[in-house]
Write an enzyme that holds these catalytic residues in place. Structure first.
Site, PDB file in Angstrom:
ATOM      1  N   SER A  56      14.402  31.058   3.124  1.00  0.00           N
ATOM      2  CA  SER A  56      15.634  31.716   2.711  1.00  0.00           C
ATOM      3  C   SER A  56      15.802  33.043   3.452  1.00  0.00           C
ATOM      4  O   SER A  56      15.807  33.075   4.669  1.00  0.00           O
ATOM      5  CB  SER A  56      15.632  31.886   1.186  1.00  0.00           C
ATOM      6  OG  SER A  56      16.921  32.179   0.704  1.00  0.00           O
ATOM      7  N   ASP A  99      18.533  25.654   0.086  1.00  0.00           N
ATOM      8  CA  ASP A  99      17.541  26.727   0.148  1.00  0.00           C
ATOM      9  C   ASP A  99      16.108  26.219   0.013  1.00  0.00           C
ATOM     10  O   ASP A  99      15.781  25.456  -0.893  1.00  0.00           O
ATOM     11  CB  ASP A  99      17.841  27.722  -0.980  1.00  0.00           C
ATOM     12  CG  ASP A  99      17.128  29.041  -0.829  1.00  0.00           C
ATOM     13  OD1 ASP A  99      15.887  29.054  -0.798  1.00  0.00           O
ATOM     14  OD2 ASP A  99      17.817  30.069  -0.738  1.00  0.00           O
TER      15      ASP A  99
END
Length: 302
Positions: free
Chosen positions: A44, A157
């Site tokens: 991320s 993510d």
């Protein structure tokens, strides 16, 4: 007899949205201590910072962060009506315009990003192809950014499966792994520390205000007489934080890093991207607090 090979140091940068600017401070403090990683990977926001570092764009990247204001953050918020609140296109287009999008294989330092395959929950290691596309997939936080279609897969993510990618760093050849965990102190704090993310003066609050104006007031404003229950966004982001902290602790129990750096970042909300200076300073402080653990590297690297 040939000299023994110097151990390779890997840096594993964890997820945490705006708290990820602390990674910049961590890297700066490590360099000041004479520690320069041989490879970097991230999940991320850790993938975004790691990519800037691996690409040799770190100084310019840091200056951009320090100049970011709330209006800039709100300006990146492109509304989506499906898959997530934001498309993420404005952010990635900015990076394509201002930073060279080299293939991962051509970066100055070995780099990889973690994403999650939405259809089956597989952990995906992105180690080749467009750096910007890999980062965009890795930061596709469910409910916030829309998913990314990449090589026939729908990716979101990487924090859903591997918030602090120690395992990836070892797979890339790291003998010694320094991991940065951004979630060490956040459980239970998000709903009580500081203003709520949907209040005016926060990026999401400003974004909601803009959306209300654009939609002619279809989104009702909060009445001061109503109970102060957590908003949808507070509940969503807090739930994601709980999940990622629990997963990170479980993964690192089975795949422990050699050194763990844990900035204290509960006072910074997930979308406080305009608070880079505070986050960077906390990253530096966290490395100073880890000096005893970092001394372990002397035995490995001497």
């Amino acid at each position: 007899m040939s000299a023994p090979r110097r151990p390779r140091v890997g840096l594993a940068l964890g997820s945490g949205s705006a708290r990820g600017w602390a990674h910049v401070g961590v890297i700066r403090a490590l360099e000041q201590a004479g520690i320069r990683p041989d490879l970097v990977c991230g999940t991320s926001i850790g993938a975004l910072v790691g990519a800037a570092y691996a690409a040799g764009e770190f100084d310019r990247f840091e200056q951009w962060l320090l100049g970011m204001r709330m209006k800039d953050v709100v300006g990146f918020m492109d509304v989506s009506l499906s898959g997530g609140m934001l498309k993420g296109g404005r952010v990635m287009e900015f990076f394509r315009r201002n930073f060279v999008d080299r293939p991962i294989e051509q970066l100055a330092m070995p780099f990889a990003a973690v994403a999650t395959a939405l259809h089956n929950g597989t952990e995906v290691w992105l180690r080749e192809g467009s750096t910007v596309n890999a980062v965009r997939a890795s930061i596709a936080l469910p409910g916030l950014f829309t998913p990314v279609l990449l090589d026939g897969r729908t990716l979101v993510d990487g924090g859903l499966v591997n918030p602090v990618p120690v395992s990836l760093a070892r797979a890339m050849g790291a003998d010694v792994v320094i991991a940065v965990d951004l979630g060490s102190d956040i459980l239970g704090r998000h709903l009580t520390a500081g203003p709520r993310v949907t209040e005016l003066g926060s990026p999401i609050g400003e974004w909601v205000r803009k959306l209300q104006e654009n939609l002619g007031g279809l989104i009702p404003e909060h009445s001061p007489d109503e109970p102060r229950l957590p908003s949808m966004h507070d509940v969503l982001f807090s739930s994601i934080e709980i999940m990622q902290v629990r997963i990170a602790r479980s993964r690192m129990a089975g795949e422990p890093p050699d050194v763990l750096v844990s900035p204290r970042l509960a006072h910074i909300h997930l979308l406080d991207f305009h608070r880079a200076k505070e986050a960077i300073e906390e990253g530096k402080r966290a490395v100073e607090a880890s000096q005893h653990n970092l001394s372990v590297l002397d035995d490995h690297l001497s």
